[in-house]
Write a protein that holds these residues in place. Structure first.
Motif, PDB file in Angstrom:
ATOM      1  N   LEU A  26      71.066  -2.526  63.576  1.00 24.86           N
ATOM      2  CA  LEU A  26      72.001  -3.522  63.048  1.00 24.86           C
ATOM      3  C   LEU A  26      71.602  -4.910  63.506  1.00 24.86           C
ATOM      4  O   LEU A  26      71.109  -5.093  64.635  1.00 24.86           O
ATOM      5  CB  LEU A  26      73.423  -3.219  63.532  1.00 24.86           C
ATOM      6  N   PRO A  27      71.809  -5.930  62.670  1.00 26.95           N
ATOM      7  CA  PRO A  27      71.567  -7.308  63.112  1.00 26.95           C
ATOM      8  C   PRO A  27      72.400  -7.610  64.335  1.00 26.95           C
ATOM      9  O   PRO A  27      73.532  -7.120  64.491  1.00 26.95           O
ATOM     10  CB  PRO A  27      71.993  -8.142  61.902  1.00 26.95           C
ATOM     11  N   ARG A  61      82.106  -4.785  54.920  1.00 28.31           N
ATOM     12  CA  ARG A  61      81.200  -5.042  53.777  1.00 28.31           C
ATOM     13  C   ARG A  61      79.786  -5.364  54.268  1.00 28.31           C
ATOM     14  O   ARG A  61      78.794  -4.920  53.681  1.00 28.31           O
ATOM     15  CB  ARG A  61      81.757  -6.180  52.930  1.00 28.31           C
ATOM     16  N   ASP A  62      79.706  -6.168  55.343  1.00 26.63           N
ATOM     17  CA  ASP A  62      78.374  -6.489  55.881  1.00 26.63           C
ATOM     18  C   ASP A  62      77.669  -5.233  56.391  1.00 26.63           C
ATOM     19  O   ASP A  62      76.451  -5.064  56.200  1.00 26.63           O
ATOM     20  CB  ASP A  62      78.507  -7.512  57.014  1.00 26.63           C
ATOM     21  N   LEU A  63      78.431  -4.353  57.034  1.00 22.93           N
ATOM     22  CA  LEU A  63      77.854  -3.115  57.525  1.00 22.93           C
ATOM     23  C   LEU A  63      77.368  -2.242  56.361  1.00 22.93           C
ATOM     24  O   LEU A  63      76.261  -1.671  56.397  1.00 22.93           O
ATOM     25  CB  LEU A  63      78.884  -2.356  58.365  1.00 22.93           C
ATOM     26  N   ARG A  68      72.873   0.010  52.962  1.00 19.22           N
ATOM     27  CA  ARG A  68      72.275   0.183  51.645  1.00 19.22           C
ATOM     28  C   ARG A  68      70.855  -0.406  51.599  1.00 19.22           C
ATOM     29  O   ARG A  68      69.955   0.155  50.973  1.00 19.22           O
ATOM     30  CB  ARG A  68      73.156  -0.464  50.581  1.00 19.22           C
ATOM     31  N   GLU A  69      70.702  -1.577  52.254  1.00 15.42           N
ATOM     32  CA  GLU A  69      69.376  -2.200  52.254  1.00 15.42           C
ATOM     33  C   GLU A  69      68.355  -1.326  52.980  1.00 15.42           C
ATOM     34  O   GLU A  69      67.167  -1.332  52.647  1.00 15.42           O
ATOM     35  CB  GLU A  69      69.467  -3.585  52.896  1.00 15.42           C
ATOM     36  N   LEU A  74      73.164   7.494  56.414  1.00 13.36           N
ATOM     37  CA  LEU A  74      74.503   7.423  56.997  1.00 13.36           C
ATOM     38  C   LEU A  74      75.407   6.668  56.019  1.00 13.36           C
ATOM     39  O   LEU A  74      75.171   5.507  55.700  1.00 13.36           O
ATOM     40  CB  LEU A  74      74.438   6.702  58.352  1.00 13.36           C
ATOM     41  N   TYR A  75      76.436   7.336  55.550  1.00 11.98           N
ATOM     42  CA  TYR A  75      77.304   6.755  54.532  1.00 11.98           C
ATOM     43  C   TYR A  75      78.538   6.108  55.177  1.00 11.98           C
ATOM     44  O   TYR A  75      79.020   6.556  56.214  1.00 11.98           O
ATOM     45  CB  TYR A  75      77.734   7.813  53.521  1.00 11.98           C
TER      46      TYR A  75
END
Length: 208
Positions: A26-27, A61-63, A68-69, A74-75
């Motif tokens: 994660l960023p 939403r960011d997560l 997706r990117e 992991l959904y």
């Protein structure tokens, strides 16, 4: 309008050390914001601290976008298992004292007007004065008027009978015919007098 959710234990464990999100890279900014949101405690409507952890939809939403990117297996719906929509308690603002006083004044005014409207046909006489001389005089006048009306009715019917009986001697020679004619005329006059009496009494009773 809801803009946050209450994080379930699945999301908390995934963000923790050795959790499922640790391998998703994660960023740094997103991870810090998520961890800060999970550490933050909300304040309940009574002013007490709530141990439930609130995460905004923006961070979710960011997560989701990051997962997706990376084409992660992991959904998001798996991470949000056990989470709930957060609906903060709406705190009602205190009412303006001037407005409350004005509303109470209006209520009292409306109640007084309604009371006056209901009691406008009620006399103000005290029950102790019921049966005074003025009431007695009114009753006497009513009885007197009724006696005079009945007397006039009897005199009118009797006069009609006598006049018809005496006048019919020039038409009928038999006593029975003269009596029958007198009874018919007296009955018609009596009915007319009764009709007039009823209409007069209805008018008097209809007066306020």
């Amino acid at each position: 309008m809801a803009s946050s959710l209450l994080a379930g234990e699945r999301l908390v464990r995934a963000l923790g050390p050795g959790g499922e999100l640790e391998s998703e890279q994660l960023p740094r900014k997103l991870r810090e914001q998520l961890e800060a949101a999970l550490r933050k405690k909300t304040t309940g409507g009574s002013g007490t601290l709530d141990s439930r952890r609130v995460v905004s939809f923006r961070l979710i939403r960011d997560l989701h976008k990051h997962l997706r990117e990376r084409d992660s297996t992991l959904y998001l719906h798996e991470l949000l298992e056990g989470s709930e929509i957060y609906l903060p308690e709406v705190v009602k603002p205190p009412r303006n004292p001037e407005l409350v006083a004005r509303l109470e004044k209006i209520k009292i005014q409306l109640a007084n007007e309604e009371y006056k409207r209901i009691t406008r046909n009620v006399t103000c006489q005290d029950s102790r004065y019921v049966g005074t001389l003025s009431d007695l005089g009114k009753q006497v006048r009513t009885v007197k008027s009724l006696v005079i009306t009945i007397f006039n009715f009897i005199v009118t019917v009797a006069a009609a009978f006598v006049c018809t009986y005496l006048g019919s001697q020039y038409i009928f020679t038999e006593m029975a015919s003269r009596v029958l004619a007198a009874l018919i005329v007296a009955s018609v006059v009596g009915l007319a007098e009764l009709y007039v009496m009823v209409r007069v009494m209805e008018g008097e009773l209809g007066e306020p």
